[in-house]
Design a protein around this motif. Structure first.
Motif, PDB file in Angstrom:
ATOM      1  N   GLY A  19       0.618  -1.305  -0.445  1.00 61.71           N
ATOM      2  CA  GLY A  19       0.254   0.045  -0.212  1.00 61.71           C
ATOM      3  C   GLY A  19       0.433   1.222  -0.253  1.00 61.71           C
ATOM      4  N   SER A  20       1.965   1.465   0.437  1.00 65.93           N
ATOM      5  CA  SER A  20       3.163   2.270   0.799  1.00 65.93           C
ATOM      6  C   SER A  20       3.112   3.007  -0.637  1.00 65.93           C
ATOM      7  N   CYS A  21       3.247   2.057  -1.868  1.00 66.22           N
ATOM      8  CA  CYS A  21       3.385   3.107  -3.158  1.00 66.22           C
ATOM      9  C   CYS A  21       2.641   3.642  -3.410  1.00 66.22           C
ATOM     10  N   SER A  22       1.608   3.207  -2.538  1.00 63.53           N
ATOM     11  CA  SER A  22       0.671   4.381  -3.414  1.00 63.53           C
ATOM     12  C   SER A  22       0.887   5.838  -3.136  1.00 63.53           C
ATOM     13  N   LEU A  23       1.195   5.719  -1.634  1.00 66.32           N
ATOM     14  CA  LEU A  23       1.359   6.956  -1.358  1.00 66.32           C
ATOM     15  C   LEU A  23       2.953   7.687  -2.445  1.00 66.32           C
ATOM     16  N   PHE A  24       3.910   7.048  -2.586  1.00 64.48           N
ATOM     17  CA  PHE A  24       5.413   7.446  -3.915  1.00 64.48           C
ATOM     18  C   PHE A  24       4.467   8.139  -5.295  1.00 64.48           C
ATOM     19  N   VAL A  25       3.511   7.671  -5.220  1.00 63.24           N
ATOM     20  CA  VAL A  25       2.410   7.659  -6.810  1.00 63.24           C
ATOM     21  C   VAL A  25       1.642   8.738  -6.034  1.00 63.24           C
ATOM     22  N   LEU A 100       8.480  -2.390 -11.341  1.00 61.65           N
ATOM     23  CA  LEU A 100       8.332  -1.149  -9.786  1.00 61.65           C
ATOM     24  C   LEU A 100       9.672  -0.475  -9.790  1.00 61.65           C
ATOM     25  N   SER A 101      10.630  -1.367  -9.041  1.00 59.60           N
ATOM     26  CA  SER A 101      11.649  -0.481  -8.920  1.00 59.60           C
ATOM     27  C   SER A 101      12.714   0.027  -9.570  1.00 59.60           C
ATOM     28  N   HIS A 102      12.643   0.095 -10.728  1.00 59.80           N
ATOM     29  CA  HIS A 102      13.337   0.692 -12.707  1.00 59.80           C
ATOM     30  C   HIS A 102      12.039   1.820 -12.565  1.00 59.80           C
ATOM     31  N   ASN A 103      10.709   1.396 -12.662  1.00 57.70           N
ATOM     32  CA  ASN A 103       9.532   2.767 -12.956  1.00 57.70           C
ATOM     33  C   ASN A 103       9.680   3.378 -12.731  1.00 57.70           C
ATOM     34  N   GLY A 104       9.792   3.007 -11.342  1.00 53.85           N
ATOM     35  CA  GLY A 104       8.734   3.878  -9.894  1.00 53.85           C
ATOM     36  C   GLY A 104       9.951   5.296 -10.135  1.00 53.85           C
ATOM     37  N   PRO A 105      10.940   4.557  -9.678  1.00 53.49           N
ATOM     38  CA  PRO A 105      12.293   6.222  -9.728  1.00 53.49           C
ATOM     39  C   PRO A 105      12.410   7.010 -10.782  1.00 53.49           C
ATOM     40  N   LEU A 106      12.241   6.480 -12.484  1.00 52.17           N
ATOM     41  CA  LEU A 106      12.092   7.660 -13.521  1.00 52.17           C
ATOM     42  C   LEU A 106      11.012   7.837 -13.560  1.00 52.17           C
ATOM     43  N   PHE A 107      10.133   7.643 -13.082  1.00 54.26           N
ATOM     44  CA  PHE A 107       8.392   7.891 -13.090  1.00 54.26           C
ATOM     45  C   PHE A 107       8.326   9.676 -11.286  1.00 54.26           C
ATOM     46  N   ALA A 108       9.639   9.299 -11.199  1.00 56.16           N
ATOM     47  CA  ALA A 108       9.684  10.587 -10.259  1.00 56.16           C
ATOM     48  C   ALA A 108      10.520  11.274 -10.880  1.00 56.16           C
ATOM     49  N   ILE A 195      11.067  18.884  -6.342  1.00 55.82           N
ATOM     50  CA  ILE A 195      12.763  17.956  -5.862  1.00 55.82           C
ATOM     51  C   ILE A 195      12.950  16.961  -4.691  1.00 55.82           C
ATOM     52  N   VAL A 196      11.753  17.382  -3.438  1.00 52.91           N
ATOM     53  CA  VAL A 196      12.455  17.241  -1.682  1.00 52.91           C
ATOM     54  C   VAL A 196      10.969  16.019  -2.856  1.00 52.91           C
ATOM     55  N   LEU A 197       9.667  16.075  -3.298  1.00 53.48           N
ATOM     56  CA  LEU A 197       8.640  15.615  -2.958  1.00 53.48           C
ATOM     57  C   LEU A 197       9.348  13.803  -3.700  1.00 53.48           C
ATOM     58  N   ALA A 198       9.903  14.473  -4.795  1.00 56.19           N
ATOM     59  CA  ALA A 198      10.306  13.305  -6.100  1.00 56.19           C
ATOM     60  C   ALA A 198      11.387  12.685  -5.747  1.00 56.19           C
ATOM     61  N   ALA A 199      12.471  12.993  -4.393  1.00 58.28           N
ATOM     62  CA  ALA A 199      13.592  12.158  -4.023  1.00 58.28           C
ATOM     63  C   ALA A 199      13.146  11.761  -2.340  1.00 58.28           C
ATOM     64  N   PHE A 200      12.163  11.761  -2.219  1.00 60.40           N
ATOM     65  CA  PHE A 200      10.664  11.012  -1.040  1.00 60.40           C
ATOM     66  C   PHE A 200      10.531   9.799  -1.409  1.00 60.40           C
ATOM     67  N   SER A 201      10.143  10.162  -3.144  1.00 58.72           N
ATOM     68  CA  SER A 201       9.218   9.309  -4.132  1.00 58.72           C
ATOM     69  C   SER A 201      10.158   7.946  -4.441  1.00 58.72           C
ATOM     70  N   ILE A 202      11.612   8.884  -4.675  1.00 61.75           N
ATOM     71  CA  ILE A 202      12.531   7.804  -5.097  1.00 61.75           C
ATOM     72  C   ILE A 202      12.949   6.773  -4.037  1.00 61.75           C
ATOM     73  N   VAL A 203      13.419   7.247  -2.748  1.00 58.11           N
ATOM     74  CA  VAL A 203      13.649   6.499  -1.546  1.00 58.11           C
ATOM     75  C   VAL A 203      12.876   5.335  -1.733  1.00 58.11           C
ATOM     76  N   GLY A 204      11.359   5.903  -1.562  1.00 57.65           N
ATOM     77  CA  GLY A 204      10.105   4.864  -0.868  1.00 57.65           C
ATOM     78  C   GLY A 204      10.417   4.284  -2.425  1.00 57.65           C
ATOM     79  N   PHE A 205      10.063   3.903  -3.666  1.00 62.06           N
ATOM     80  CA  PHE A 205       9.976   2.884  -4.664  1.00 62.06           C
ATOM     81  C   PHE A 205      11.156   1.979  -4.089  1.00 62.06           C
ATOM     82  N   THR A 206      12.291   2.533  -4.357  1.00 58.50           N
ATOM     83  CA  THR A 206      13.621   2.014  -3.920  1.00 58.50           C
ATOM     84  C   THR A 206      13.080   1.058  -2.695  1.00 58.50           C
ATOM     85  N   LEU A 207      13.067   1.161  -1.498  1.00 58.98           N
ATOM     86  CA  LEU A 207      12.456   0.805  -0.083  1.00 58.98           C
ATOM     87  C   LEU A 207      12.117  -0.038   0.004  1.00 58.98           C
TER      88      LEU A 207
END
Length: 505
Positions: A19-25, A100-108, A195-207
């Motif tokens: 469910g946390s992936c929805s947060l990062f989107v 997801l691990s590849h496309n999530g950070p690219l989305f951000a 930039i802060v939102l995108a960095a948070f999203s990248i870290v979240g997707f990766t983790l």
């Protein structure tokens, strides 16, 4: 301290991490929807022709990329199940998590491309929209497909969807925070915020994806490998016959025979139309039905509630789904939409408080229904697997095909709404002074003031008759949908019998 934190994260329930992936989107997508048009029109000064060319190309690409990416992802799963050629569910889940691990950070990263001028406004607008939507589609397809691949039972899927709604509601708070930094004259603070939102999203997707991959590599895949080894010890492995590949034309023919899929996309097309109709005309209804009756702060409150309330309301709807089933809850929401609209029609446009409640609740309940329908698509994935004897469920592809049929509703909503308003009242939103034709045709009071009853009445009838019509059509199509009750239990039992290795929550 860091190791202890990682240990705590690793022991989180699968539903929470999923469910946390929805947060990062949602923290990125809500900001994108709110500001991208204003940024290009007011800050980058894009010309009208370039804007409409970009939107037209985006509309076409947005409709086609869902089935295209779904086909590229799941075409290997479409062949009929053959002995010795099965694909394990842990392997499918790991494949989706890698995507997801590849496309999530690219989305951000693609989200950041909107807020810095790096090309001609028209070219940047087109490239940014298509690039952003491509990565968003990949993330949505694989995230939604995991809803069908992680669990089969309705209870487990409802739990997964519950946490998606919970984290999406938290992600909506980024809209409120963005108001503090949005300034068209000084863009620096807003860029730092993005930039802060995108960095948070990248870290979240990766983790989150790494945690889920570790979980399935250690738990699910190891168990599957052990079972496969035992089979090899006691059973002589037969030669694998050559499989017949399913072409896209054959897959579409299979879908055309899938009765419940056809009735569902008919209902969902109307639902997507109604959701976007409410979004497109919400400000218009506030302006012409309530602007002289409520304060500006009350209007802003109604607008804010319409963003965050559907996610919170969905938490309650999901608890009802656990008890009564998704089919019954969705049918109940259709009846509720019809009843509220009829009551509002009988009450008339002069009941201000009732009108406020209806405008807000109409949008909240409609958006809430949309968020429940992913659960129905996962049931259709199960039925598709059983009916066509697939070796593995083609979850992402079916989600893509649903999107292909229903996304035109996004375009129909503003077109039909503005046409109906223009036919009934003469009000054209594309004219520079659209009220001139309407006002001049109205009678005048003795004091010389001009009345505007036709426009207000037209907005009111549009507000109540569109949901009444949608509810009646949806109740009819939903009554033809048979994937519920005993039939749904039978389909799930057959899928679980053929794929017992599916990871359960």
């Amino acid at each position: 301290m860091g190791l202890r934190l990682l240990a705590c994260l690793f022991h989180l329930p699968t539903a929470v991490i999923y469910g946390s992936c929805s947060l990062f989107v949602s923290i990125l997508h809500n900001v994108f929807l709110l500001y991208y048009v204003d940024t290009f029109v007011s800050v980058y000064k894009i010309d009208k022709l370039s804007f409409w060319i970009g939107e037209t190309v985006f509309l076409i690409w947005n409709s086609l990329n869902d089935p295209l990416f779904g086909w590229l992802s799941d075409r290997v799963f479409l062949s009929t199940q053959q002995p010795g050629a099965e694909i394990s569910s842990p392997e499918v889940v790991l494949k989706r998590l890698r995507a997801l691990s590849h496309n999530g950070p690219l989305f951000a990263i693609s989200f950041l491309a909107f807020w810095v001028a790096w090309a001609h406004p028209g070219l940047q607008f087109l490239l940014c929209l298509c690039m952003y939507d491509s990565f968003l589609t990949m993330v949505d397809l694989h995230h939604n497909a995991l809803l069908a691949d992680l669990a089969v039972s309705a209870k487990d899927r409802t739990s997964l969807n519950f946490y998606c709604s919970f984290f999406s509601a938290i992600g909506s708070l980024s809209v409120f925070m963005s108001y503090a930094v949005w300034n068209k004259e000084d863009f620096f603070s807003f860029r730092i915020f993005c930039i802060v939102l995108a960095a948070f999203s990248i870290v979240g997707f990766t983790l989150s994806t790494q945690l889920l991959r570790l979980r399935f590599e250690t738990d699910g895949k190891a168990k599957w490998d052990q079972e496969s080894t035992l089979k090899e010890l006691y059973v002589e492995k037969p030669s694998v016959p050559q499989e017949k590949k399913i072409t896209l034309a054959e897959y579409l023919q299979q879908l055309s025979r899938h009765r419940n899929f056809l009735w569902f996309v008919c209902m969902n097309l109307i639902q997507v139309f109604h959701c976007h109709f409410n979004s497109n005309f919400f400000p218009l209804f506030l302006e012409h039905l309530l602007s002289d009756q409520i304060s500006v702060s009350t209007g802003s409150f109604l607008l804010g509630v319409s963003y965050i309330a559907p996610h919170l309301n969905n938490l309650y709807f999901l608890s009802l789904c656990r008890r009564w089933g998704v089919y019954a809850v969705v049918r109940g929401l259709f009846f509720l939409k019809l009843a509220l609209s009829v009551v509002m029609l009988l009450a008339g446009p002069d009941q201000v408080y009732l009108l406020c409640i209806f405008i807000a609740s109409n949008r909240v309940f409609t958006e809430g229904t949309c968020k429940l329908l992913n659960l129905v698509v996962t049931d259709l994935v199960d039925e598709d697997l059983v009916l066509n004897r697939r070796k593995q469920a083609a979850s992402a592809l079916l989600f893509g095909m649903v999107a292909l049929v229903t996304k035109p509703g996004q375009t129909f909503a503003p077109l039909i709404g503005t046409w109906l308003l223009c036919v009934y009242t003469g009000y054209d939103i594309f004219q520079r002074n659209p009220l001139s034709n309407v006002v001049s045709a109205q009678p005048k009071l003795e004091s010389g003031t001009v009345l505007e009853p036709t426009l207000r009445q037209g907005c009111f009838y549009l507000l109540v008759f569109v949901p009444i019509t949608c509810a009646l059509l949806q109740l009819f199509s939903w009554s033809q949908f048979s994937l519920h009750g005993k039939h749904l239990q039978m389909v799930k039992a057959q899928r679980q019998g053929r794929a017992p290795e599916i990871k359960m929550i």
